[in-house]
Scaffold this active site. Structure first.
Site, PDB file in Angstrom:
ATOM      1  N   MET A  10       0.852  -1.193   0.000  1.00 54.03           N
ATOM      2  CA  MET A  10       0.000   0.000   0.000  1.00 54.03           C
ATOM      3  C   MET A  10       0.888   1.244   0.000  1.00 54.03           C
ATOM      4  SD  MET A  10      -3.153  -1.364   0.423  1.00 54.03           S
ATOM      5  CE  MET A  10      -4.228  -0.168   1.206  1.00 54.03           C
ATOM      6  N   SER A  11       0.805   2.031  -1.071  1.00 54.81           N
ATOM      7  CA  SER A  11       1.643   3.227  -1.201  1.00 54.81           C
ATOM      8  C   SER A  11       0.989   4.471  -0.629  1.00 54.81           C
ATOM      9  CB  SER A  11       1.948   3.476  -2.683  1.00 54.81           C
ATOM     10  OG  SER A  11       0.755   3.841  -3.373  1.00 54.81           O
ATOM     11  N   GLY A  12      -0.291   4.367  -0.284  1.00 55.96           N
ATOM     12  CA  GLY A  12      -1.056   5.543   0.122  1.00 55.96           C
ATOM     13  C   GLY A  12      -1.831   6.158  -1.018  1.00 55.96           C
ATOM     14  N   SER A  16      -3.287   1.274  -5.164  1.00 53.40           N
ATOM     15  CA  SER A  16      -3.075   0.200  -4.206  1.00 53.40           C
ATOM     16  C   SER A  16      -4.279   0.046  -3.273  1.00 53.40           C
ATOM     17  CB  SER A  16      -1.788   0.420  -3.410  1.00 53.40           C
ATOM     18  OG  SER A  16      -1.787   1.674  -2.772  1.00 53.40           O
ATOM     19  N   CYS A 104      14.264  -0.443  -8.013  1.00 53.47           N
ATOM     20  CA  CYS A 104      13.518  -0.690  -6.793  1.00 53.47           C
ATOM     21  C   CYS A 104      12.693  -1.973  -6.901  1.00 53.47           C
ATOM     22  CB  CYS A 104      12.618   0.499  -6.490  1.00 53.47           C
ATOM     23  SG  CYS A 104      11.666   0.337  -4.958  1.00 53.47           S
ATOM     24  N   CYS A 202       9.857   9.177  -6.946  1.00 49.78           N
ATOM     25  CA  CYS A 202       9.300   9.424  -5.614  1.00 49.78           C
ATOM     26  C   CYS A 202      10.249  10.200  -4.717  1.00 49.78           C
ATOM     27  CB  CYS A 202       8.901   8.102  -4.953  1.00 49.78           C
ATOM     28  SG  CYS A 202      10.273   7.001  -4.517  1.00 49.78           S
TER      29      CYS A 202
END
Length: 363
Positions: A10-12, A16, A104, A202
């Site tokens: 969950m990335s916010g 997600s 990543c 990001c």
């Protein structure tokens, strides 16, 4: 009895959160987690509010609360610093333009999700990426497919995922377009439903790569000469990390025609400029090619692209030695950049991801 639990990254953000919602509606038992990948002292205050920031963690936690899900926060700042931030700095020092999202995904994010799922005894992982996964019984192999919504397709940044990840990965939003995902999120009452998509890296949300390289990596910006291909001096540049192949804006050079960055000469600390016609290459080479499908025995017709935002173009892929490939495009490609990735597609409507590798050169 099949384990129906799935650990959702969950990335916010909206994607997600919608992934968790879709999984719950499909009968899965989602458990949310957010990976803390960097600290503000590493990347600067400008990154606050982006994915993986403290604000994003709280947004993810709130989405899980609305869905009645557990939520965990895991600290992976050390591997992110080593595999992503340090590599990003090293790439620019060497004149490359790396893609940190691919690094990543390859070395940090999915490995972290898988390891934490195993520690929690959870059988599957999921993210909000726009792509799809399925199983080819004939080949006994998991496949990565492009998203139904080609405009949002993110398979380009997922090409390094190995079979051990693909076989346990769920990508529910890949079956939908963005408008449908936002509508679901809004109906569920998620605060992130109408938040704009992030357009930048990001940890450099303001797009000031040179500032990040100076602040985090201690990279010194050494001024030098802009030159044409004959070596004639055209002006002065601010430092090699400030420029990338194909760049036109911000050069500050007066000429009788538009000039673009063709390449950077590290040995002379020069930026070579030229006309747009000099930006095109028909042959692109890549190393460390990761095959999601089985490697072909000979040439393979594919569509391919050399950067995330590009539209793929047809060409022929030729496997070479030591994990290298070359693609001979039917039409020349613009501004091919070392350090970016060459990703190839095959099958009906070009939906099957063949694999990808790091661009080493073009001609």
């Amino acid at each position: 009895m099949e384990d129906r639990r799935v650990l959702v990254g969950m990335s916010g953000g909206v994607d997600s959160a919608a992934a968790a919602l879709l999984l719950r509606e499909a009968g899965w038992e989602p458990v949310g987690c957010t990976l803390r990948l960097y600290d503000n002292e590493d990347v600067g205050e400008s990154a606050e509010g982006t994915c993986c920031s403290l604000e994003a963690v709280e947004d993810a936690r709130n989405a899980c609360r609305r869905l009645g899900m557990d939520h965990y926060t895991f600290n992976f700042t050390r591997p992110f610093r080593e595999y992503v931030l340090d590599d990003f700095v090293a790439g620019y020092r060497e004149g490359r333009t790396p893609n940190p999202c691919i690094r990543c995904n390859r070395f940090v994010k999915f490995d972290a999700l898988l390891r934490r799922a195993e520690e929690l005894g959870i059988g599957h992982i999921a993210t909000g990426h726009y792509a799809r996964v399925d199983y080819d019984e004939g080949l006994d192999r998991w496949r990565l497919l492009r998203s139904r919504d080609r405009r949002k397709d993110q398979s380009y940044v997922l090409y390094p995922l190995p079979q051990k990840v693909l076989r346990r990965l769920l990508l529910p939003v890949g079956e939908y377009d963005k408008a449908a995902i936002r509508a679901m999120a809004e109906a569920a009452g998620f605060a992130c439903a109408n938040r704009p998509d992030s357009q930048d890296i990001c940890f450099v949300p303001d797009g000031d790569y040179a500032g990040f390289l100076q602040r985090y990596g201690g990279v010194e910006l050494v001024p030098g000469d802009f030159v044409d291909e004959a070596g004639r001096v055209l002006g002065r540049h601010r430092g090699l990390p400030c420029y990338t192949t194909g760049q036109r804006r911000g050069l500050g050079v007066s000429a009788d025609r538009p000039l673009y960055v063709l390449r950077k000469d590290l040995s002379r600390n020069q930026v070579v400029l030229g006309g747009e016609e000099r930006l095109y290459s028909r042959v692109v080479r890549a190393k460390e090619f990761h095959w999601i499908s089985l490697p072909p025995r000979g040439p393979l017709r594919v569509t391919a692209k050399t950067r995330y935002s590009q539209t793929e173009s047809p060409g022929t892929l030729y496997p070479e030695r030591d994990g290298a490939v070359r693609v001979e495009f039917d039409e020349p490609q613009r501004a091919v950049t070392g350090g970016q990735s060459l990703v190839c597609y095959h099958g009906d409507w070009g939906e099957l991801v063949v694999g990808g590798g790091i661009i080493t050169g073009a001609e």
